[in-house]
Design a protein around this motif. Structure first.
Motif, PDB file in Angstrom:
ATOM      1  N   HIS A 204     -31.393 -39.726  40.192  1.00  0.00           N
ATOM      2  CA  HIS A 204     -30.453 -39.145  39.232  1.00  0.00           C
ATOM      3  C   HIS A 204     -29.019 -39.115  39.745  1.00  0.00           C
ATOM      4  N   ARG A 205     -28.751 -39.641  40.937  1.00  0.00           N
ATOM      5  CA  ARG A 205     -27.392 -39.635  41.483  1.00  0.00           C
ATOM      6  C   ARG A 205     -26.881 -41.058  41.670  1.00  0.00           C
TER       7      ARG A 205
ATOM      8  N   SER B  91     -15.876 -29.119  42.164  1.00  0.00           N
ATOM      9  CA  SER B  91     -17.111 -29.789  42.568  1.00  0.00           C
ATOM     10  C   SER B  91     -18.178 -28.762  42.928  1.00  0.00           C
ATOM     11  N   THR B  92     -19.424 -29.178  42.872  1.00  0.00           N
ATOM     12  CA  THR B  92     -20.536 -28.268  43.155  1.00  0.00           C
ATOM     13  C   THR B  92     -21.058 -28.415  44.574  1.00  0.00           C
TER      14      THR B  92
ATOM     15  N   HIS C  35     -23.804 -24.360  42.392  1.00  0.00           N
ATOM     16  CA  HIS C  35     -24.713 -25.501  42.275  1.00  0.00           C
ATOM     17  C   HIS C  35     -25.996 -25.152  41.525  1.00  0.00           C
TER      18      HIS C  35
ATOM     19  N   VAL D   4     -19.004 -23.595  34.224  1.00  0.00           N
ATOM     20  CA  VAL D   4     -19.295 -24.931  34.764  1.00  0.00           C
ATOM     21  C   VAL D   4     -19.367 -25.900  33.588  1.00  0.00           C
ATOM     22  N   ARG D   5     -18.318 -26.693  33.412  1.00  0.00           N
ATOM     23  CA  ARG D   5     -18.189 -27.567  32.246  1.00  0.00           C
ATOM     24  C   ARG D   5     -17.833 -28.981  32.682  1.00  0.00           C
ATOM     25  N   SER D   6     -18.210 -29.941  31.849  1.00  0.00           N
ATOM     26  CA  SER D   6     -17.926 -31.331  32.173  1.00  0.00           C
ATOM     27  C   SER D   6     -16.431 -31.617  32.210  1.00  0.00           C
ATOM     28  N   THR D   7     -15.643 -30.863  31.460  1.00  0.00           N
ATOM     29  CA  THR D   7     -14.207 -31.138  31.381  1.00  0.00           C
ATOM     30  C   THR D   7     -13.444 -30.696  32.625  1.00  0.00           C
ATOM     31  N   ARG D   8     -13.928 -29.635  33.288  1.00  0.00           N
ATOM     32  CA  ARG D   8     -13.180 -29.118  34.440  1.00  0.00           C
ATOM     33  C   ARG D   8     -14.055 -28.887  35.665  1.00  0.00           C
ATOM     34  N   GLY D   9     -15.351 -29.185  35.571  1.00  0.00           N
ATOM     35  CA  GLY D   9     -16.230 -28.957  36.695  1.00  0.00           C
ATOM     36  C   GLY D   9     -16.584 -27.488  36.829  1.00  0.00           C
TER      37      GLY D   9
END
Length: 288
Positions: A52-53, A277-278, A99, A115-120
């Motif tokens: 998945h990475r 980042s996570t 995480h 935790v969003r796709s737009t800003r992490g």
């Protein structure tokens, strides 16, 4: 048990708050020989990653071929540059507190919706991690058993207590506790490295949290045993990251450190301040 609220409602650093000047000075006293040992796995285009990475990639922005094709070389000066792309959870890395979680809240009650796709990770991201200089403790189950642990072998609280008695060292508040299972030594670089690994049980993770350690790491992909016991999913992640704010250091190489039979040492690691980042790749060191 939980560390929520322990360092205030806005805290996003968790047990890294324990690492003040006194912890540093105490850790320095563990140094005997001044030998520096790398604890990191190498990262490159051939690094194995779970499905998945995205795998690491390197792109040369300038190399010798450019000059062979006629690129300008003022006064004879030439240079090479490259761009590397990799998932933040690739190779040796430190999990940020954002995480993993359960329900709708991250560590310390911060909203999971941050935790969003737009800003992490707007909360509890890698940019909230701090440099780590503290005493390291190696719980070397390979040395204790004379062999690497078998696939999916659980490491229990009783195992941790027995290893502490063997080496004569008990984890104390602020320590970085590292677990050597032998998984990297026997499975590193193979696809099987990401499956059926030995590691901590949820109970063992709680045992470490009760001792107020600052960080927990291991020489495997997830630190905890895989697959997770029936009815659970990554219980050690939830105990350490979510409940207690203890960052997890994954994919260590503890081979050389284990050969030195140094159960306590100066541990140094500096995560990159990757905003949103996570996790952060890093290069941890032991000074023995």
């Amino acid at each position: 048990m939980s560390n929520w609220g322990r360092w205030g409602t806005e805290d996003e650093a968790g047990t890294l708050n324990l690492l003040g000047p006194q912890a540093v000075l105490a850790a320095v006293r563990e140094v005997r020989d001044g030998r520096v040992v790398s604890l990191a796995q190498p990262i490159g285009p051939s690094t194995s990653v779970p499905p998945h990475r995205h795998p690491p990639r390197r792109f040369m922005d300038r190399d010798a071929g450019d000059y062979a094709l006629g690129a300008r070389s003022p006064d004879g000066f030439r240079f090479a540059e490259d761009t590397v792309t990799l998932a933040s959870h690739t190779g040796t890395h430190l999990d940020a507190l954002g995480h993993a979680w359960t329900g709708d809240e991250l560590y310390n009650g911060h909203p999971a919706a941050s935790v969003r796709s737009t800003r992490g990770a707007g909360r509890c991201g890698a940019d909230k991690l701090r440099p780590v200089v503290t005493r390291g403790v190696l719980l070397d189950l390979v040395a204790a058993r004379g062999r690497a642990l078998a696939p999916s072998a659980p490491v229990t609280a009783d195992d941790l207590e027995a290893e502490c008695r063997r080496i004569g060292v008990t984890p104390r508040a602020g320590d970085a506790v590292l677990l050597r299972t032998g998984w990297w030594e026997t499975h590193g670089g193979a696809p099987a490295y990401h499956d059926d690994e030995p590691g901590l049980t949820g109970e063992a993770a709680a045992w470490l949290a009760e001792r107020d350690v600052a960080l927990v790491g291991a020489d495997n992909y997830a630190v905890e045993v895989q697959p997770s016991p029936p009815g659970t999913t990554f219980p050690a992640h939830l105990t350490l990251l979510h409940q207690h704010g203890i960052p997890m250091l994954e994919n260590l190489d503890l081979t050389e450190l284990g050969s030195l039979a140094a159960p306590a040492f100066l541990f140094v690691a500096a995560p990159l301040l990757l905003e949103g980042s996570t996790a952060s790749p890093l290069h941890p060191l032991a000074v023995v």
